[in-house]
Write a protein that holds these residues in place. Structure first.
Motif, PDB file in Angstrom:
ATOM      1  N   SER A 251      55.345  13.551   5.562  1.00  0.00           N
ATOM      2  CA  SER A 251      53.858  13.099   5.448  1.00  0.00           C
ATOM      3  C   SER A 251      53.113  14.215   5.696  1.00  0.00           C
ATOM      4  CB  SER A 251      53.802  11.899   6.611  1.00  0.00           C
ATOM      5  OG  SER A 251      54.076  12.356   7.904  1.00  0.00           O
ATOM      6  N   HIS A 252      53.421  15.226   6.417  1.00  0.00           N
ATOM      7  CA  HIS A 252      52.562  16.347   6.979  1.00  0.00           C
ATOM      8  C   HIS A 252      53.020  17.767   6.541  1.00  0.00           C
ATOM      9  CE1 HIS A 252      51.041  12.987   9.248  1.00  0.00           C
ATOM     10  NE2 HIS A 252      50.096  13.527   9.741  1.00  0.00           N
ATOM     11  N   THR A 253      52.251  19.010   6.978  1.00  0.00           N
ATOM     12  CA  THR A 253      52.848  20.105   6.912  1.00  0.00           C
ATOM     13  C   THR A 253      52.355  21.002   7.963  1.00  0.00           C
ATOM     14  OG1 THR A 253      52.700  19.974   4.340  1.00  0.00           O
ATOM     15  CG2 THR A 253      52.808  22.378   5.510  1.00  0.00           C
ATOM     16  N   ILE A 254      53.499  21.803   8.535  1.00  0.00           N
ATOM     17  CA  ILE A 254      52.913  22.555   9.428  1.00  0.00           C
ATOM     18  C   ILE A 254      52.632  23.901   8.734  1.00  0.00           C
ATOM     19  CG2 ILE A 254      53.563  24.246  11.342  1.00  0.00           C
ATOM     20  CD1 ILE A 254      55.511  22.247  12.465  1.00  0.00           C
ATOM     21  N   PHE A 255      51.302  24.542   9.006  1.00  0.00           N
ATOM     22  CA  PHE A 255      50.973  25.769   8.447  1.00  0.00           C
ATOM     23  C   PHE A 255      51.031  26.794   9.556  1.00  0.00           C
ATOM     24  CE2 PHE A 255      48.825  22.697   5.636  1.00  0.00           C
ATOM     25  CZ  PHE A 255      49.451  23.376   4.063  1.00  0.00           C
ATOM     26  N   VAL A 256      51.709  27.853   9.583  1.00  0.00           N
ATOM     27  CA  VAL A 256      51.711  28.811  10.505  1.00  0.00           C
ATOM     28  C   VAL A 256      50.747  29.998  10.223  1.00  0.00           C
ATOM     29  CG1 VAL A 256      52.925  30.404  11.932  1.00  0.00           C
ATOM     30  CG2 VAL A 256      53.819  28.278  11.433  1.00  0.00           C
TER      31      VAL A 256
ATOM     32  N   GLN B 252      48.774  27.573  19.612  1.00  0.00           N
ATOM     33  CA  GLN B 252      48.778  29.082  19.446  1.00  0.00           C
ATOM     34  C   GLN B 252      50.386  29.239  19.726  1.00  0.00           C
ATOM     35  OE1 GLN B 252      46.513  31.889  21.835  1.00  0.00           O
ATOM     36  NE2 GLN B 252      48.040  33.384  21.842  1.00  0.00           N
ATOM     37  N   VAL B 253      51.025  30.034  18.776  1.00  0.00           N
ATOM     38  CA  VAL B 253      52.377  29.821  18.866  1.00  0.00           C
ATOM     39  C   VAL B 253      52.910  31.391  19.106  1.00  0.00           C
ATOM     40  CG1 VAL B 253      52.887  28.062  16.964  1.00  0.00           C
ATOM     41  CG2 VAL B 253      52.446  30.518  16.122  1.00  0.00           C
ATOM     42  N   THR B 254      52.207  32.265  18.986  1.00  0.00           N
ATOM     43  CA  THR B 254      52.599  33.438  19.574  1.00  0.00           C
ATOM     44  C   THR B 254      51.321  34.147  20.213  1.00  0.00           C
ATOM     45  OG1 THR B 254      52.907  34.795  17.537  1.00  0.00           O
ATOM     46  CG2 THR B 254      55.011  33.643  18.130  1.00  0.00           C
ATOM     47  N   SER B 255      51.383  35.179  20.918  1.00  0.00           N
ATOM     48  CA  SER B 255      50.139  35.833  21.588  1.00  0.00           C
ATOM     49  C   SER B 255      50.150  37.159  20.847  1.00  0.00           C
ATOM     50  CB  SER B 255      50.295  35.994  23.036  1.00  0.00           C
ATOM     51  OG  SER B 255      51.412  36.363  23.541  1.00  0.00           O
ATOM     52  N   ASP B 256      51.291  37.693  20.534  1.00  0.00           N
ATOM     53  CA  ASP B 256      51.508  39.129  20.082  1.00  0.00           C
ATOM     54  C   ASP B 256      52.375  39.195  18.698  1.00  0.00           C
ATOM     55  OD1 ASP B 256      51.053  41.955  19.572  1.00  0.00           O
ATOM     56  OD2 ASP B 256      52.400  42.499  21.306  1.00  0.00           O
ATOM     57  N   PRO B 257      52.075  38.976  17.437  1.00  0.00           N
ATOM     58  CA  PRO B 257      50.500  38.953  17.145  1.00  0.00           C
ATOM     59  C   PRO B 257      50.082  37.623  17.363  1.00  0.00           C
ATOM     60  CG  PRO B 257      51.929  38.668  15.066  1.00  0.00           C
ATOM     61  CD  PRO B 257      53.041  39.006  16.452  1.00  0.00           C
ATOM     62  N   PRO B 258      48.933  37.373  17.457  1.00  0.00           N
ATOM     63  CA  PRO B 258      48.323  36.003  17.665  1.00  0.00           C
ATOM     64  C   PRO B 258      48.321  35.107  16.555  1.00  0.00           C
ATOM     65  CG  PRO B 258      46.340  37.569  17.273  1.00  0.00           C
ATOM     66  CD  PRO B 258      47.664  38.367  17.345  1.00  0.00           C
ATOM     67  N   ARG B 259      49.208  34.319  16.648  1.00  0.00           N
ATOM     68  CA  ARG B 259      49.326  33.157  15.451  1.00  0.00           C
ATOM     69  C   ARG B 259      49.159  31.961  16.152  1.00  0.00           C
ATOM     70  NH1 ARG B 259      55.048  36.131  13.441  1.00  0.00           N
ATOM     71  NH2 ARG B 259      53.843  37.640  12.087  1.00  0.00           N
ATOM     72  N   VAL B 260      48.870  30.938  14.992  1.00  0.00           N
ATOM     73  CA  VAL B 260      48.398  29.734  15.200  1.00  0.00           C
ATOM     74  C   VAL B 260      49.081  28.828  14.352  1.00  0.00           C
ATOM     75  CG1 VAL B 260      45.991  30.043  16.478  1.00  0.00           C
ATOM     76  CG2 VAL B 260      46.315  29.945  14.028  1.00  0.00           C
TER      77      VAL B 260
END
Lengths: 145, 145
Positions: free
Chosen positions: B117-122, B26-34
Motif C-alpha cells: 500500500s505504501h512506498t519507502i523512499f530513501v 534519518q537513516v544515516t548521518s554520513d552521508p545524511p540520508r532520510v
C-alpha cells in the motif's frame, strides 16, 4: 526528527542479541509491516542478516538506565546482554525482551535496503503482544531524563 | 510506535503538492540520508515517483489545525494546498513549506521499497536549513491537542 526508543532483538543458531534502536516504524497496517534501521557493525545486524528474523520491544518511559545501558553502550560480541533481563522466545525462537516493555512483536524480513553504514530491514509482523499499559519511551524523553 | 509529524512535499513539472507524514526518519548521518513512507494513492507519491525529489518540513508544536488540516485531510488532486501557505523553492525546484516549520530539507531519491500500500523512499539530503528554535511537533502531542 522525533523517535521512540526500542530494543530490537534477533537470533541466529544459538546466538541471541539485542540493542537499542530509535528508528522503528510501522510502514503499513494491512498487512502489519515494520521497518528497523540497524548499523551494519552491530551483532544484531549480523543475526538479522543470517536468520531473517527480528523482535521489537516497545519500552516503557519508566525504563531505567541500568537496564537500558548494556543495550545501548555495549556490544553483544563482548557480553551476553540477554542473560541479564527477562525475555521469552517468540514463535520463531527470536528472543523478546519483556522487562520494562509495553509490548513486543516479532517479524520476518521480506525486504531490505543497503544504506551504506546501515540497513533498513522491512518485516512482516508474525505476532505482537501487549504486555501492559503505559507511555512509550521516546528518544527526547530519554535524553531529557 | 512514537513519531514526529512532518509535511512532505514534491514537484513534478508544474505540479506541486505536500501532505502530512508521520514516518520520516534519518537513516544515516554520513552521508545524511532520510527515508519517508508515502501511501501510493497520494498525489505526493506520484510526484516523488516522477521527479525523484522530495522536501520535508519539521513542524513546530505550535502548528495550528487550520494550517495542518488541508495537508492531512484533503487531496492535492482537489485543491492547491501550497497556494495557502508560505513556501519557497529549493535548489531542485521542490517546494519547501516554511510556515509553522522549524526546519526544512530537500532530498533526491536514491532507492525505494514497494511495501504494497505504501512506498519507502530513501533520499540523499541535498540541503537542509534551520528556520527557528522550537519543539518539533510529535504525533502524540498532535493527537492530545
Amino acid at each position: 526528527m522525533s523517535y521512540g526508543l526500542y530494543i530490537v532483538t534477533s537470533r541466529a543458531d544459538d546466538r541471541l542479541n539485542g540493542q537499542i534502536v530509535n528508528t522503528v516504524v510501522q510502514v503499513t497496517s494491512d498487512p502489519p509491516r515494520v521497518a528497523v534501521i540497524i548499523n551494519k557493525k552491530n551483532l544484531t545486524h549480523e543475526l538479522i542478516q543470517k536468520s531473517g528474523i527480528f523482535g521489537v520491544s516497545v519500552l516503557d518511559d519508566s525504563a531505567t538506565l541500568p537496564f537500558l545501558g548494556p543495550f545501548g553502550f555495549r556490544s553483544g560480541r563482548e557480553i551476553d546482554k540477554l542473560s541479564k533481563v527477562k525475555h521469552k522466545a517468540g514463535i520463531t525462537g527470536c528472543p523478546l525482551v519483556t522487562e520494562q516493555a509495553l509490548s513486543v512483536l516479532e517479524a520476518r524480513v521480506i525486504n531490505q535496503i543497503d544504506l551504506g553504514s546501515h540497513t533498513i530491514f522491512v518485516g512482516d509482523t508474525i505476532r505482537s503482544e501487549s504486555l501492559k499499559e503505559g507511555n512509550p519511551l521516546t528518544y527526547k524523553f530519554y535524553q531529557e531524563k
